[in-house]
Design an enzyme around this catalytic site. Structure first.
Site, mmCIF file in Angstrom:
data_model
loop_
_atom_site.group_PDB
_atom_site.id
_atom_site.type_symbol
_atom_site.label_atom_id
_atom_site.label_comp_id
_atom_site.label_asym_id
_atom_site.label_seq_id
_atom_site.Cartn_x
_atom_site.Cartn_y
_atom_site.Cartn_z
ATOM 1 N N GLN A 71 38.561 34.940 32.947
ATOM 2 C CA GLN A 71 37.645 35.433 33.987
ATOM 3 C C GLN A 71 38.353 36.398 34.927
ATOM 4 O O GLN A 71 38.031 36.472 36.122
ATOM 5 C CB GLN A 71 37.043 34.255 34.753
ATOM 6 C CG GLN A 71 35.966 33.505 33.977
ATOM 7 C CD GLN A 71 34.805 34.405 33.566
ATOM 8 O OE1 GLN A 71 34.432 35.326 34.295
ATOM 9 N NE2 GLN A 71 34.221 34.143 32.407
ATOM 10 N N SER A 72 39.312 37.150 34.412
ATOM 11 C CA SER A 72 40.074 38.070 35.260
ATOM 12 C C SER A 72 39.219 39.232 35.761
ATOM 13 O O SER A 72 38.644 39.989 34.973
ATOM 14 C CB SER A 72 41.252 38.623 34.460
ATOM 15 O OG SER A 72 41.839 39.718 35.145
ATOM 16 N N ASN A 73 39.178 39.360 37.070
ATOM 17 C CA ASN A 73 38.507 40.513 37.678
ATOM 18 C C ASN A 73 39.330 41.776 37.470
ATOM 19 O O ASN A 73 38.788 42.867 37.341
ATOM 20 C CB ASN A 73 38.347 40.287 39.183
ATOM 21 C CG ASN A 73 37.494 39.082 39.479
ATOM 22 O OD1 ASN A 73 36.324 39.040 39.109
ATOM 23 N ND2 ASN A 73 38.070 38.076 40.132
#
Ligand SMILES: *Cc1c(COP(=O)(O)O)cnc(C)c1O
Length: 326
Positions: A71-73
């Site tokens: 879920q890396s922005n």
């Protein structure tokens, strides 16, 4: 300062939190909206990418590689920047491939990134293998470090201090404390350097999000390393010592990405009092930290306090879902 490639809409808005300032009436609360940088749902990594991508282009690279959580922005914004410019993007994401994509992972794939799942190597340990493989195919690779956090990326936040200072001058106000989520350290290092360079008189309260180390280094050490390099790049006279690096570790005990009633409370408070969304991993935790400071009256009366919203909105639409509480 180095050149940058424009990837976002700046300055991001700065405004008062009217309702929360009434509730916590010993203080005046402001918010800086880096959730509105505009790059495929926005976020603070846009500022770092403007400098990192420019450097990649200066070096004639055609392929960008970076790493992060599923879920890396940072990975999602990198994928968007690459799509915009026409660069090939490879993302190394920790863990196994999920049966279906949601949140940031879904967006990264829509944005056309090549996604590699790296199992237990969660923080970019496999990057060198991928680089040699792609170089054999004739690609010219530029590797962006975990979270975009080196001195090049941090320049985005040196510049952000100037942006904030201009806004404060226009609004004829000042800020005593700035709360924000600190995780890979580039934002914290950049703000620390920018504060010195532009002589902004404010106290940073970085809230730690991830209690684990990255590359065998504590976050404090990593911030210190970037600052040491930055003071040379920026010709600053001040010297920093490791003990000068303040990081608030009161709220990271449950571990990275674990959503507790604290994050839920913070998300619901800002949503229901101001109509502004926080994310469950970073800003939810950091905003909870700020509310805890306010509830316990840890800061002097009449302080002007800024929450720097760093984005992360897509994670709201990931599993586990953030339940709402009243
Ligand atoms: C990356 C990120 C942060 C932390 O910034 P660092 O420079 O990595 O410390 C905070 N909030 C959000 C939403 C992020 O994506």
């Amino acid at each position: 300062m180095q050149q940058k490639y424009n990837l976002g809409f700046f300055p991001t808005p700065l405004h008062k939190l009217e309702n929360l300032s009434k509730k916590y009436n010993d203080y005046t609360l402001y918010i800086k909206r880096d959730d509105q940088t505009g790059l495929a749902t926005g976020g603070n990594k846009t500022r770092k990418l403007e400098y990192l991508i420019q450097e990649a282009l200066n070096q004639g690279c055609d392929t960008i590689i970076t790493a992060g959580a599923q879920q890396s922005n940072h990975c999602r914004q990198t994928a968007a920047a690459c799509a915009h410019i026409g660069l090939t993007c490879h993302l190394l994401l920790g863990g196994e491939a999920p049966s279906s994509y949601d949140g940031n992972l879904l967006l990264s794939s829509i944005l056309g990134a090549n996604i590699h799942f790296t199992g237990n190597n969660r923080k970019g340990e496999d990057v060198n293998n991928l680089v040699s493989q792609l170089e054999k195919e004739g690609k010219k690779c530029y590797v962006i470090p975990y979270g975009g956090s080196n001195i090049i990326g941090a320049l985005g936040f040196v510049n952000a201090v100037k942006e904030l200072q201009n806004q404060l001058t226009n609004y004829q106000t000042s800020i005593d404390y700035i709360f924000f989520a600190s995780s890979s350290g580039g934002m914290q290092a950049g703000l620390t350097l920018g504060k010195e360079l532009y002589d902004l008189n404010t106290t940073l309260i970085p809230i730690s999000i991830d209690k684990e180390e990255t590359g065998g280094k504590t976050l404090e050490k990593h911030v210190f390393t970037i600052i040491k390099e930055g003071r040379k790049v920026l010709n600053l006279e001040r010297t920093w010592f490791e003990k000068d690096i303040y990081l608030n570790r009161e709220y990271d005990k449950d571990g990275y990405g674990v959503i507790t009633k604290n994050e839920q409370r913070a998300i619901n408070e800002l949503a229901q009092k101001e109509g502004i969304l926080l994310d469950p991993v970073y800003t939810g935790r950091a905003f909870y930290g700020m509310l805890d400071f306010l509830d316990k009256k840890k800061l002097p009366k009449n302080s002007n306090i800024l929450f720097w919203h760093t984005g992360g909105i897509p994670a709201i639409f990931s599993t586990p879902k953030t339940p709402s509480v009243k």
